[in-house]
Enzyme design. Structure first.
Site, PDB file in Angstrom:
ATOM      1  N   ASP A  12      -5.872  -0.093  -1.928  1.00  0.00           N
ATOM      2  CA  ASP A  12      -6.682  -0.950  -2.802  1.00  0.00           C
ATOM      3  C   ASP A  12      -8.008  -1.369  -2.186  1.00  0.00           C
ATOM      4  O   ASP A  12      -8.195  -1.318  -0.969  1.00  0.00           O
ATOM      5  CB  ASP A  12      -5.912  -2.228  -3.123  1.00  0.00           C
TER       6      ASP A  12
ATOM      7  N   ILE B 136     -11.360   3.952   1.654  1.00  0.00           N
ATOM      8  CA  ILE B 136     -10.815   4.706   0.531  1.00  0.00           C
ATOM      9  C   ILE B 136      -9.910   3.823  -0.342  1.00  0.00           C
ATOM     10  O   ILE B 136      -9.416   2.793   0.113  1.00  0.00           O
ATOM     11  CB  ILE B 136     -10.008   5.935   1.019  1.00  0.00           C
TER      12      ILE B 136
ATOM     13  N   LYS C 218      -6.932   7.166  10.435  1.00  0.00           N
ATOM     14  CA  LYS C 218      -8.374   7.282  10.731  1.00  0.00           C
ATOM     15  C   LYS C 218      -8.491   7.340  12.251  1.00  0.00           C
ATOM     16  O   LYS C 218      -8.604   6.299  12.909  1.00  0.00           O
ATOM     17  CB  LYS C 218      -9.117   6.056  10.206  1.00  0.00           C
TER      18      LYS C 218
ATOM     19  N   GLU D  62       4.113   3.863   6.187  1.00  0.00           N
ATOM     20  CA  GLU D  62       2.868   3.105   6.001  1.00  0.00           C
ATOM     21  C   GLU D  62       1.870   3.900   5.158  1.00  0.00           C
ATOM     22  O   GLU D  62       1.963   5.130   5.069  1.00  0.00           O
ATOM     23  CB  GLU D  62       2.232   2.831   7.374  1.00  0.00           C
ATOM     24  N   ASP D  63       0.908   3.172   4.604  1.00  0.00           N
ATOM     25  CA  ASP D  63      -0.135   3.861   3.840  1.00  0.00           C
ATOM     26  C   ASP D  63      -1.206   4.442   4.763  1.00  0.00           C
ATOM     27  O   ASP D  63      -1.574   5.601   4.651  1.00  0.00           O
ATOM     28  CB  ASP D  63      -0.757   2.922   2.780  1.00  0.00           C
TER      29      ASP D  63
ATOM     30  N   GLY E 283       0.764  -1.246   0.000  1.00  0.00           N
ATOM     31  CA  GLY E 283       0.000   0.000   0.000  1.00  0.00           C
ATOM     32  C   GLY E 283       0.788   1.286   0.000  1.00  0.00           C
ATOM     33  O   GLY E 283       0.296   2.316  -0.466  1.00  0.00           O
TER      34      GLY E 283
ATOM     35  N   ASP F 120      -5.304   2.370  10.642  1.00  0.00           N
ATOM     36  CA  ASP F 120      -6.749   2.268  10.835  1.00  0.00           C
ATOM     37  C   ASP F 120      -6.981   1.915  12.318  1.00  0.00           C
ATOM     38  O   ASP F 120      -7.011   2.809  13.156  1.00  0.00           O
ATOM     39  CB  ASP F 120      -7.247   1.189   9.859  1.00  0.00           C
TER      40      ASP F 120
END
Ligand code: IMP
Length: 180
Positions: free
Chosen positions: A162, A156, A134, A102-103, A48, A106
């Site tokens: 993805d 998203i 988030k 990191e992407d 990601g 969460d």
């Protein structure tokens, strides 16, 4: 392109590339300022974070190294379900300044797992750089020093992220449209 369809889900554009890059530049400047003289080793978490890593690293001007790791899910008995193993660490991390790239954070469980694993290899310090957080979903206490953007609790895709393997190639970020 204002909206895209991936499999059963429709997404609309929510963060344009131009705005993403402004925040990536800000994070890069902060890292250049904070980690100067520390020869950091950036560990990019695939898949990601590939786009974020490329754009971030183009803006890092201090001496540094970059390497890539992957998280492999395997079936294990644990309270959180799937256990993730970190693969691909070939460098000696002892006494190094590490920056995890990191992407998205969460729940934070993936990041917690990464910190635990990397922590056993004797690094001097570990910093977290993430494209997105988030905050409403965070379940664990993490010191996220470098976050490009904070977003609401919606799914998203795009800019590396993805849905079921698709959507990583888009230059903008798209948010799922929840159809009532
Ligand atoms: P966490 O362990 O709950 O923090 O999850 C982190 C991982 O979940 C990220 O590295 C992503 O691969 C994935 N993820 C979380 N939210 C999204 C999203 O909105 N779109 C795509 N992938 C996501």
């Amino acid at each position: 392109m204002d909206s895209i369809q991936i499999k059963d889900k429709k997404f609309t554009v929510s963060i344009k590339e131009e705005d993403i890059l402004k925040e990536v530049s800000r994070v890069a400047n902060e890292i250049n300022r904070d980690l100067a003289g520390k020869n950091p080793l950036f560990l990019s978490v695939l898949n990601g974070s590939f786009m974020f890593t490329a754009d971030l690293m183009k803006r890092i001007t201090i001496p540094c190294e970059i390497s890539f790791v992957k998280l492999a899910s395997y079936q294990g008995v644990s309270s959180t379900g799937a256990v993730k193993e970190v693969i691909g660490i070939n460098e000696d991390l002892s006494r190094r300044t590490i920056v995890i790239v990191e992407d998205i954070v969460d729940t934070g469980l993936t990041m917690q797992r990464l910190l635990e694993t990397l922590g056993t290899r004797g690094p001097k310090e570990i910093h977290i750089a993430t494209l997105l957080v988030k905050p409403e979903k965070l379940k664990v206490d993490l010191n996220i020093e470098y976050a490009a953007m904070r977003i609401p609790n919606d799914f998203i895709v795009g800019y590396g992220l993805d849905y079921d393997g698709f959507g990583r190639n888009y230059k903008d970020i798209y948010t799922v449209v929840n159809e009532e």
